[in-house]
Design an enzyme around this catalytic site. Structure first.
Site, PDB file in Angstrom:
ATOM      1  N   SER A  93       0.847  -1.191   0.000  1.00 18.20           N
ATOM      2  CA  SER A  93       0.000   0.000   0.000  1.00 18.20           C
ATOM      3  C   SER A  93       0.877   1.234   0.000  1.00 18.20           C
ATOM      4  CB  SER A  93      -0.914  -0.015   1.228  1.00 18.20           C
ATOM      5  OG  SER A  93      -1.909   0.975   1.110  1.00 18.20           O
ATOM      6  N   ASP A  94       0.386   2.283  -0.632  1.00 18.18           N
ATOM      7  CA  ASP A  94       1.108   3.548  -0.639  1.00 18.18           C
ATOM      8  C   ASP A  94       0.096   4.671  -0.792  1.00 18.18           C
ATOM      9  OD1 ASP A  94       4.006   4.665  -0.790  1.00 18.18           O
ATOM     10  OD2 ASP A  94       2.876   5.814  -2.263  1.00 18.18           O
ATOM     11  N   GLN A  95       0.482   5.839  -0.324  1.00 18.38           N
ATOM     12  CA  GLN A  95      -0.390   7.001  -0.436  1.00 18.38           C
ATOM     13  C   GLN A  95       0.419   8.185  -0.923  1.00 18.38           C
ATOM     14  OE1 GLN A  95      -1.782   9.315   3.106  1.00 18.38           O
ATOM     15  NE2 GLN A  95      -3.781   8.536   2.479  1.00 18.38           N
ATOM     16  N   ALA A 101      -3.354   3.681  -2.654  1.00 20.21           N
ATOM     17  CA  ALA A 101      -3.335   2.473  -3.483  1.00 20.21           C
ATOM     18  C   ALA A 101      -3.105   1.245  -2.620  1.00 20.21           C
ATOM     19  CB  ALA A 101      -2.233   2.570  -4.531  1.00 20.21           C
TER      20      ALA A 101
END
Length: 197
Positions: A73-75, A110
């Site tokens: 996950s990444d933001q 994401a």
């Protein structure tokens, strides 16, 4: 659960979201240079950058955990055409909050599922947050109150804490804002029969 789940993140917020949902999983932070990966993505929008970074994290951890389903996950935070990163120090956090003051920015969160060398699924959720007009004196007092926690977020705020005081309007769900779109993730894990459902 039929397959072992691994969260490829050091984020305490992502870990807590999965724990609160009752999932059983291991945590193994990815060992990638996010800025180096991102430097090759000059033609991509903020949503795509968050997806590529999430996938890179998941692939890195999946390479050391054969047969496991790895959650990456990444933001990213975008405002106008600018992509922002976590502030390096409190002075940069102060400048960040003043730059976001009275404006709307987007948080692009994401989440990706990878098993071995196969990407099983990708998803991005976007939230739009409008900060109220902030006075410099208030920003200083706010940062003094929250301390170094301001440095753990791309926006220099903790929405789930005192940072909520900075906003006048929010469009998007809680999980997207905190950093991982949980409802789509849980649905996909049910679809894959990784969790009961």
């Amino acid at each position: 659960m039929t397959q072992r789940l691994v969260l490829a993140s050091a984020s305490p917020f992502r870990k807590a979201m999965l724990q609160n949902a009752g999932l059983q999983f291991d945590v193994e932070p990815a060992d990638i240079d996010e800025r180096a990966v991102e430097s090759a993505l000059t033609d991509l929008d903020a949503e795509s950058v968050s997806t590529v970074l999430a996938e890179a994290k998941a692939q890195d951890v999946a390479s050391r955990n054969p047969g496991c389903i790895v959650i990456g996950s990444d933001q990213t935070l975008s405002i106008d055409d600018q992509l922002l990163h976590k502030p390096r120090d409190m002075d940069e956090a102060r400048r960040r909050l003043l730059a976001l003051s009275g404006r709307t920015h987007s948080l692009n969160s994401a989440v990706v599922l990878v098993r071995d060398d196969e990407t099983l699924w990708r998803h991005v959720s976007v939230a739009h947050l409008t900060m109220r007009k902030l006075e410099p004196g208030f920003v200083g007092r706010h940062l003094a109150s929250v301390g170094d926690k301001a440095l753990s977020s791309v926006g220099a705020y903790q929405y789930e804490g005192e940072g909520i005081q900075l906003f006048e309007r929010i469009e998007g769900d809680y999980f997207t804002i905190v950093g991982m779109p949980m409802l789509p993730l849980l649905k996909k894990l049910r679809d894959l029969a990784v969790i009961d459902g």
